[in-house]
Design an enzyme around this catalytic site. Structure first.
Site: not given
Ligand code: LLP
Length: 421
Positions: A239, A274, A277, A313, A317, A345
């Site tokens: 996150g 985890e 990004r 994206r 979003y 389209c």
């Molecule tokens: N762990 C779990 C359970 C998750 O659902 C996610 C992301 C992560 C870890 C990794 O999160 P990060 O560190 O990447 O923030 N497609 C969206 C983001 C969706 C995130 C889904 N879950 C975007 O492009 O902003």
């Protein structure tokens, strides 16, 4: 921090001229920097130095095998959300002992795969999943190590489509149900609780909501321990946000790690993280070519050869990506305003509205910065556009790590029923 810079007026990824990649591979194309991926993995790992911590890279952010191999070599584990991601992580050389399996909808087959391979833990998201996992494990003569993902009812801030920790979200078990579910685990033969899991959302720049959710979860760990549960791990999800534009100022990994050190101090817990990004996001760009200018009464459209099927994206979003020309604009280049749109389209096929930027002539190339996470992984063949290609750069060399399918390959899975042949 990334490795995309102008050299002699041309945008480079590390030592490679991005025009050269576009010339040989075509556009649109994603380009990833190995040096940036490695640096981010090292920065995150370094921030937790001395702690018992598993960095399980979230494969969903960018699951290209070459990216996974690069991160495996840095010692990363993997957070997976499907059997496919689990298999990709294994193929990339990430040991099962460093893999955690998240997600609300694991099938029996996916559970069996994780159990057969002996993964580190299952992050279970409901009472029903718990019962099925125990059944599957028992039938295989195994005991699944699990955490329950709890929903702490904390708003992450940021875009509602990527918030996961509020009571109305589908993720995690309702907070008040957790103690009873941990009691239930004790009675099930195929599962053993090893910890608690929480993840409140993505692109979080302010550590406040994370700290609140983590402290609440630590409180739960303590009360579960007091109730006789032998918990040795806490999974704090991913996150952490990244800067998408110069004015973004997300908390740096060092502050994030310090906060986690503080909230977990003295508890003797292995911390599982985890991150997705923060490792892959700024390690990739998408290159595209400008096709046309289209003047409208109140704006000018810049039509490019990438669509929302290649980079979702902005459409999903309202996400911002900086747009940078591959040829460095001269100081006297006029500044203009464009609505940057693709060929799909759909009215949502729009990358930027009234974006102030140096003029882009048809035929010129531009890069969408910070596209390494949730870019190519979300791409599709909508409008019968073959999947976008991906390239990995390492210093002065580059290689195609997913090629664009041919037309025949694109339609290869489709079949004509007998009655139409
Ligand atoms: N762990 C779990 C359970 C998750 O659902 C996610 C992301 C992560 C870890 C990794 O999160 P990060 O560190 O990447 O923030 N497609 C969206 C983001 C969706 C995130 C889904 N879950 C975007 O492009 O902003």
């Amino acid at each position: 921090m990334h490795h995309f810079n102008y050299k002699n007026g041309r945008l480079h990824c590390e030592g490679v001229d991005l025009h050269e990649i576009a010339d040989t591979v075509g556009t649109p194309v994603y380009v990833y920097s190995s040096a940036t991926l490695r640096r981010h993995a090292k920065v995150i790992a370094g921030a937790f130095d001395g702690m018992d911590c598993l960095i399980a890279y979230s494969v969903k952010a960018n699951g290209n095998l070459a990216v996974l191999k690069t991160l495996a070599a840095e010692g990363c584990g993997a957070d997976v959300v499907s059997g496919g991601e689990l298999q990709k992580a294994l193929v990339a050389g990430i040991p099962a002992s460093k893999i955690v399996f998240s997600g609300v909808g694991k099938t029996r087959e996916e559970m069996a795969l994780g159990l057969r391979e002996g993964i580190h833990q299952f992050n279970v998201e409901s009472g029903a999943e718990l019962e099925v996992l125990s059944e599957v494990a028992t039938s295989m003569g195994k005991v699944a190590p699990i955490t329950l993902r709890v929903n702490p009812d904390v708003a992450a801030g940021g875009h509602p489509n990527i918030s996961t920790g509020k009571a109305g979200d589908k993720f995690g078990v309702p907070w008040d149900d957790a103690p009873a579910l941990y009691e239930r685990i004790k009675t099930l033969p195929g599962v053993k609780a090893v910890g608690v899991d929480v993840h409140i959302g993505s692109q979080i720049g302010d550590l406040g909501p994370m700290r609140a959710a983590f402290e609440k979860t630590i409180g739960l760990v303590k009360s579960l321990r007091a109730a006789g549960h032998d918990l040795t791990r806490i999974d704090l999800g991913g996150g952490l946000g990244i800067p998408y534009k110069a004015s973004d100022n997300p908390a740096p990994p060092s502050d994030y790690a310090q906060m986690i050190r503080e909230v977990t101090e003295g508890l003797g817990l292995q911390v599982v993280l985890e991150p997705g990004r923060v490792i892959a996001g700024n390690a990739g760009v998408m290159i595209t070519e400008a096709l046309y200018h289209k003047p409208a009464p109140d704006r000018t459209f810049l039509i490019i050869d990438a669509g929302m099927n290649d980079l979702m994206r902005p459409a999903l979003y309202q996400a911002h990506h900086d747009i940078v020309p591959l040829s460095e604009p001269s100081a006297d280049k006029p500044m203009v305003e464009y609505d940057v749109v693709g060929p799909i389209c759909e009215s949502t096929d729009k990358f930027a509205t009234k974006r102030h930027m140096p003029e882009v002539e048809p035929g010129a190339r531009i890069a969408f910065m910070s596209s390494g996470a949730y870019g190519a992984v979300l791409s599709s063949q909508y409008n019968a556009r073959p999947l976008v290609a991906e390239v990995l750069v390492d210093d002065a060399q580059y290689a195609i790590v997913r090629r664009r399918p041919s037309f025949d390959e694109m339609i290869a899975l489709e079949q004509t029923p007998d009655w139409l042949s």
